[in-house]
Design an enzyme around this catalytic site. Structure first.
Site, PDB file in Angstrom:
ATOM      1  N   ASP A 165      11.896  -3.241  -8.800  1.00 28.34           N
ATOM      2  CA  ASP A 165      12.716  -4.054  -7.910  1.00 28.34           C
ATOM      3  C   ASP A 165      13.676  -3.081  -7.264  1.00 28.34           C
ATOM      4  O   ASP A 165      14.291  -2.261  -7.937  1.00 28.34           O
ATOM      5  CB  ASP A 165      13.466  -5.150  -8.659  1.00 28.34           C
ATOM      6  CG  ASP A 165      14.080  -6.163  -7.687  1.00 28.34           C
ATOM      7  OD1 ASP A 165      13.360  -6.559  -6.741  1.00 28.34           O
ATOM      8  OD2 ASP A 165      15.238  -6.543  -7.848  1.00 28.34           O
ATOM      9  N   LYS A 223       3.786   1.687  -1.219  1.00 28.35           N
ATOM     10  CA  LYS A 223       4.353   1.850  -2.553  1.00 28.35           C
ATOM     11  C   LYS A 223       3.297   2.386  -3.525  1.00 28.35           C
ATOM     12  O   LYS A 223       3.578   3.268  -4.338  1.00 28.35           O
ATOM     13  CB  LYS A 223       4.864   0.489  -3.038  1.00 28.35           C
ATOM     14  CG  LYS A 223       5.896   0.570  -4.124  1.00 28.35           C
ATOM     15  CD  LYS A 223       6.349  -0.816  -4.574  1.00 28.35           C
ATOM     16  CE  LYS A 223       7.376  -1.437  -3.662  1.00 28.35           C
ATOM     17  NZ  LYS A 223       7.933  -2.698  -4.232  1.00 28.35           N
ATOM     18  N   LYS A 246      10.021  12.661   0.843  1.00 25.21           N
ATOM     19  CA  LYS A 246      10.693  11.414   0.479  1.00 25.21           C
ATOM     20  C   LYS A 246      10.500  11.114  -1.010  1.00 25.21           C
ATOM     21  O   LYS A 246      11.430  10.667  -1.685  1.00 25.21           O
ATOM     22  CB  LYS A 246      10.152  10.268   1.334  1.00 25.21           C
ATOM     23  CG  LYS A 246      10.947   8.997   1.154  1.00 25.21           C
ATOM     24  CD  LYS A 246      10.433   7.885   2.040  1.00 25.21           C
ATOM     25  CE  LYS A 246      10.948   6.575   1.505  1.00 25.21           C
ATOM     26  NZ  LYS A 246      10.005   5.500   1.609  1.00 25.21           N
ATOM     27  N   ASP A 301      14.368   1.992   5.679  1.00 24.38           N
ATOM     28  CA  ASP A 301      14.311   3.453   5.863  1.00 24.38           C
ATOM     29  C   ASP A 301      14.821   3.930   7.230  1.00 24.38           C
ATOM     30  O   ASP A 301      15.529   4.927   7.307  1.00 24.38           O
ATOM     31  CB  ASP A 301      12.877   3.992   5.655  1.00 24.38           C
ATOM     32  CG  ASP A 301      12.508   4.101   4.173  1.00 24.38           C
ATOM     33  OD1 ASP A 301      13.413   4.345   3.349  1.00 24.38           O
ATOM     34  OD2 ASP A 301      11.326   3.950   3.845  1.00 24.38           O
ATOM     35  N   PHE A 306       9.371   2.420   5.363  1.00 27.65           N
ATOM     36  CA  PHE A 306       9.294   1.007   5.745  1.00 27.65           C
ATOM     37  C   PHE A 306      10.631   0.361   5.405  1.00 27.65           C
ATOM     38  O   PHE A 306      11.531   0.999   4.867  1.00 27.65           O
ATOM     39  CB  PHE A 306       8.130   0.307   5.013  1.00 27.65           C
ATOM     40  CG  PHE A 306       8.110   0.534   3.523  1.00 27.65           C
ATOM     41  CD1 PHE A 306       8.780  -0.322   2.662  1.00 27.65           C
ATOM     42  CD2 PHE A 306       7.421   1.626   2.984  1.00 27.65           C
ATOM     43  CE1 PHE A 306       8.773  -0.091   1.288  1.00 27.65           C
ATOM     44  CE2 PHE A 306       7.408   1.852   1.602  1.00 27.65           C
ATOM     45  CZ  PHE A 306       8.096   0.991   0.752  1.00 27.65           C
ATOM     46  N   GLU A 320       0.818  -1.222   0.000  1.00 28.25           N
ATOM     47  CA  GLU A 320       0.000   0.000   0.000  1.00 28.25           C
ATOM     48  C   GLU A 320       0.852   1.273   0.000  1.00 28.25           C
ATOM     49  O   GLU A 320       0.539   2.248  -0.667  1.00 28.25           O
ATOM     50  CB  GLU A 320      -0.940   0.015   1.218  1.00 28.25           C
ATOM     51  CG  GLU A 320      -2.159  -0.876   1.065  1.00 28.25           C
ATOM     52  CD  GLU A 320      -2.956  -0.600  -0.208  1.00 28.25           C
ATOM     53  OE1 GLU A 320      -3.277   0.575  -0.481  1.00 28.25           O
ATOM     54  OE2 GLU A 320      -3.246  -1.557  -0.952  1.00 28.25           O
TER      55      GLU A 320
END
Length: 198
Positions: free
Chosen positions: A72, A15, A178, A158, A155, A13
């Protein structure tokens, strides 16, 4: 060419929020795997971030016949020969919490300071079209491995990724900030440029 719909091959979510913030004004509907009703786990057996992104996007594109994007990404720590690299998600096993993974990386860098702790987040994004075309982009965010976990934002790795330029950890950055700096944000913006050029 007008893109009506695309699938972003993730169930994450956090992302998806990032993806929608950056690709939203392309005017296409952007669906996650879950929203598209797809359950798939591609075997990421590539040797680079780009290869793995293409493997993921291609598999879903072949299942759906839609334009599919996949990413990726991972963390490269210079003092550890680029580890965990493409194995970032699988590092120490899928089931291991990031708290434990982060602690392990900090411990492995014991005694190293400043530049000796240099690291980067890398993100490759692939877009696979039903007509066989493939686009890839790459973004990086340079920093260092910190000495502790900090910040509730973000997440994965980080909380231990320190940005000397901003004197804070990636986990302390507000989402909008970010997105401007992150490896994924950069790769997404490059991909957006390529899609707009179509």
């Amino acid at each position: 060419m007008k893109i009506e719909k695309m699938i972003f091959a993730t169930g994450n979510e956090g992302k998806m929020r990032e993806v929608r913030m950056i690709l939203g004004d392309l005017g296409a509907e952007i669906l996650s795997l879950k929203e598209a009703g797809i359950q798939a786990e591609a075997e990421e057996n590539g040797t680079t971030f780009e290869e793995n992104a293409v493997i993921k996007a291609k598999e879903i594109m072949e299942k759906t016949g839609a334009l599919v994007l996949a990413d990726d990404s991972g963390l490269e720590v210079d003092a550890l020969n680029g580890e965990p690299g493409i194995y970032s998600a699988r590092y120490m096993g899928h089931e291991t919490s990031y708290h434990i993974k982060n602690k392990n990386l900090i411990e492995r860098l014991e005694g190293k300071t400043g530049e000796e702790r240099s690291a980067r987040f890398v993100c490759a994004i692939a877009a696979c079209f039903p007509d066989g075309r493939v686009l890839t982009t790459r973004g990086t965010m340079e920093g260092q491995i910190g000495y502790e976990e900090k910040g509730e934002n973000g997440f994965g790795y980080d909380p231990i990724f320190y940005l000397p330029e901003y004197q804070c950890y990636s986990g302390e950055l507000p989402l909008e900030e970010k997105n401007k700096l992150s490896h994924r944000g950069k790769a997404l913006r490059l991909m957006k440029e390529q899609l707009e050029a179509l």
